[in-house]
Design an enzyme around this catalytic site. Sequence first.
Site, PDB file in Angstrom:
ATOM      1  N   GLU A  51     -58.911  71.210 -14.294  1.00  0.00           N
ATOM      2  CA  GLU A  51     -58.078  70.168 -14.889  1.00  0.00           C
ATOM      3  C   GLU A  51     -58.867  68.998 -15.483  1.00  0.00           C
ATOM      4  O   GLU A  51     -58.596  67.836 -15.191  1.00  0.00           O
ATOM      5  CB  GLU A  51     -57.060  69.665 -13.856  1.00  0.00           C
ATOM      6  CG  GLU A  51     -56.150  70.790 -13.363  1.00  0.00           C
ATOM      7  CD  GLU A  51     -55.272  70.407 -12.174  1.00  0.00           C
ATOM      8  OE1 GLU A  51     -55.198  69.227 -11.824  1.00  0.00           O
ATOM      9  OE2 GLU A  51     -54.655  71.320 -11.603  1.00  0.00           O
ATOM     10  N   GLU A 104     -52.323  80.464 -10.835  1.00  0.00           N
ATOM     11  CA  GLU A 104     -51.469  79.741  -9.870  1.00  0.00           C
ATOM     12  C   GLU A 104     -50.010  79.953 -10.253  1.00  0.00           C
ATOM     13  O   GLU A 104     -49.255  79.005 -10.454  1.00  0.00           O
ATOM     14  CB  GLU A 104     -51.809  78.242  -9.876  1.00  0.00           C
ATOM     15  CG  GLU A 104     -53.261  77.953  -9.557  1.00  0.00           C
ATOM     16  CD  GLU A 104     -53.589  76.463  -9.523  1.00  0.00           C
ATOM     17  OE1 GLU A 104     -52.657  75.634  -9.486  1.00  0.00           O
ATOM     18  OE2 GLU A 104     -54.784  76.138  -9.557  1.00  0.00           O
TER      19      GLU A 104
HETATM   20  O1  G3I Z   1     -52.338  69.376   5.958  1.00  0.00           O
HETATM   21  C1  G3I Z   1     -51.765  68.060   5.856  1.00  0.00           C
HETATM   22  C2  G3I Z   1     -50.929  67.771   7.064  1.00  0.00           C
HETATM   23  O2  G3I Z   1     -51.765  67.744   8.197  1.00  0.00           O
HETATM   24  C3  G3I Z   1     -50.227  66.430   6.865  1.00  0.00           C
HETATM   25  O3  G3I Z   1     -49.365  66.206   7.940  1.00  0.00           O
HETATM   26  C4  G3I Z   1     -49.408  66.440   5.586  1.00  0.00           C
HETATM   27  C5  G3I Z   1     -48.758  65.086   5.300  1.00  0.00           C
HETATM   28  O4  G3I Z   1     -48.426  64.966   3.945  1.00  0.00           O
HETATM   29  O5  G3I Z   1     -50.283  66.730   4.521  1.00  0.00           O
HETATM   30  C6  G3I Z   1     -50.903  68.001   4.623  1.00  0.00           C
HETATM   31  O6  G3I Z   1     -51.733  68.190   3.545  1.00  0.00           O
HETATM   32  C7  G3I Z   1     -51.092  68.452   2.320  1.00  0.00           C
HETATM   33  C8  G3I Z   1     -51.578  69.811   1.819  1.00  0.00           C
HETATM   34  O7  G3I Z   1     -51.097  70.040   0.523  1.00  0.00           O
HETATM   35  C9  G3I Z   1     -51.130  70.962   2.723  1.00  0.00           C
HETATM   36  O8  G3I Z   1     -49.759  71.054   2.727  1.00  0.00           O
HETATM   37  C10 G3I Z   1     -51.491  67.354   1.350  1.00  0.00           C
HETATM   38  O9  G3I Z   1     -50.897  66.144   1.733  1.00  0.00           O
HETATM   39  C11 G3I Z   1     -51.062  67.714  -0.045  1.00  0.00           C
HETATM   40  O10 G3I Z   1     -51.598  66.781  -0.966  1.00  0.00           O
HETATM   41  C12 G3I Z   1     -51.586  69.083  -0.414  1.00  0.00           C
HETATM   42  O11 G3I Z   1     -51.100  69.432  -1.669  1.00  0.00           O
HETATM   43  C13 G3I Z   1     -51.801  70.443  -2.344  1.00  0.00           C
HETATM   44  C14 G3I Z   1     -52.179  69.927  -3.723  1.00  0.00           C
HETATM   45  O12 G3I Z   1     -52.753  70.959  -4.502  1.00  0.00           O
HETATM   46  C15 G3I Z   1     -53.216  68.814  -3.629  1.00  0.00           C
HETATM   47  O13 G3I Z   1     -54.425  69.296  -3.120  1.00  0.00           O
HETATM   48  C16 G3I Z   1     -50.875  71.665  -2.461  1.00  0.00           C
HETATM   49  O14 G3I Z   1     -50.699  72.249  -1.169  1.00  0.00           O
HETATM   50  C17 G3I Z   1     -51.507  72.687  -3.406  1.00  0.00           C
HETATM   51  O15 G3I Z   1     -50.569  73.719  -3.653  1.00  0.00           O
HETATM   52  C18 G3I Z   1     -51.871  72.031  -4.728  1.00  0.00           C
HETATM   53  O16 G3I Z   1     -52.518  72.990  -5.532  1.00  0.00           O
HETATM   54  C19 G3I Z   1     -52.855  72.545  -6.857  1.00  0.00           C
HETATM   55  C20 G3I Z   1     -54.131  73.260  -7.242  1.00  0.00           C
HETATM   56  O17 G3I Z   1     -55.133  72.992  -6.286  1.00  0.00           O
HETATM   57  C21 G3I Z   1     -54.575  72.825  -8.636  1.00  0.00           C
HETATM   58  N1  G3I Z   1     -53.529  73.036  -9.611  1.00  0.00           N
HETATM   59  C22 G3I Z   1     -52.235  72.436  -9.276  1.00  0.00           C
HETATM   60  C23 G3I Z   1     -51.783  72.910  -7.897  1.00  0.00           C
HETATM   61  C24 G3I Z   1     -50.442  72.333  -7.564  1.00  0.00           C
HETATM   62  O18 G3I Z   1     -50.548  70.954  -7.446  1.00  0.00           O
END
Ligand code: G3I
Length: 386
Positions: A173, A278
């Site tokens: 990105e 994705e």
């Molecule tokens: O694991 C913690 C948990 O311990 C905590 O209680 C909770 C509170 O919000 O957060 C959890 O972590 C979250 C994690 O996902 C697991 O669910 C993060 O806050 C959250 O920011 C994270 O989001 C991920 C996001 O990327 C940011 O990294 C999504 O799962 C993931 O699907 C998403 O993937 C991205 C790709 O990497 C890049 N392209 C876009 C795609 C969608 O956004």
Amino acid sequence: MKPTDHRYFWCVILALAIWQPVFPQAAQRARQPAVQAPASASLKKALEGKFYLGAALNSHQISGRDTAAWAVLKEHFNGITAENVMKAGRIQPREGAFHFELADRFVALGVKEGMHIHGHTLIWHSQAPRWFFTDSEGKRVSREVLIQRMKDHIFTVVGRYRGKVHSWDVVNEALLDDGSFRKSPFYEIIGEDYIQLAFEFARQADPDAALYYNDYSMANPAKRAGVVSLVKRLQQAGAPIDGIGMQGHIGLSYPSLDEFEKSIVAFAGLGLVVMITELDLTVLPTPRHGGGAEISANFNYRGELDPYVNELPETVALAAARRYQDFFRLFLKHHERITRVTLWGINDGHSWRNHWPVRGRTDYPLLFDRNNNPKAAVELILSLTD
Ligand code: G3I
């Protein structure tokens, strides 16, 4: 004896106690409502010889707590991507303090199952820890320091999994939807060549891993043009880029299949392989956010944005299944250009789509439902391969 009779209750308990050790597999199935699809209906088998079918794994699946999803994975998929555990913020939250436990487990599982293992992601502005860009006083670091940090990160992570992880999203990105550079700290501190440097470091760290640029909104003409021009410049400068990942966070009405196809053809025309990296399909109303996957988009919850809390109407489920079928028809048409199609999760309950761009909604974006049963899309995709 009536079901209301307490003797009936104890008879059932006794029967179960006797039955379980005699039929352990049946007991296991009863506890885990999982895939009912017969082996001949395996997606990965039906798509064999066309492209890998991958799935992103979350921490629960990697740590072994979600065994039902694993059953689906093994039956239907032959590739894995770490949804989160290889991101810089997770793997190196403080300088030099690497947390490899879940990433190690993810790679070991892929090796054990003989799957295509994809690493996501090395250099991404989001989920990059703050220390990456600042010194001990909180001031922005110099270009030289950030290049060194980037190099150390890539060498340590890619080097650790050398020979095991088959491919990497080296840079994720880096462009905005209008095709211009995202003004990320990497861009602002190092300049445009941070991308080339990242690819060079990754190639040095593992000469055999395939190296990709990955982004969303890739069917958008301006983004397509921006990616093509970026990649041409990288190629002219000798950067070791092997492929382009089109994320594929789609909806019922966007993007247009024609525009998506134009991007597949344009990217392959650069002499690179293309991956759909994705894939998921939201059925929910979309607040204005541009239709991509800009992680910073965030809208307040409103009931009208979450219309299918209890169940998805048949008509919408069918529209989603047909849309999946249309996209897979396109992928199959271009299977000589596309090496992998990865779903961004295994079942609907796990998907990030339930929390973006509005937290706490109920979406239905993947190929398997919340009980890990195949949805109508699976049958329609299979029908393309008969
Ligand atoms: O694991 C913690 C948990 O311990 C905590 O209680 C909770 C509170 O919000 O957060 C959890 O972590 C979250 C994690 O996902 C697991 O669910 C993060 O806050 C959250 O920011 C994270 O989001 C991920 C996001 O990327 C940011 O990294 C999504 O799962 C993931 O699907 C998403 O993937 C991205 C790709 O990497 C890049 N392209 C876009 C795609 C969608 O956004």
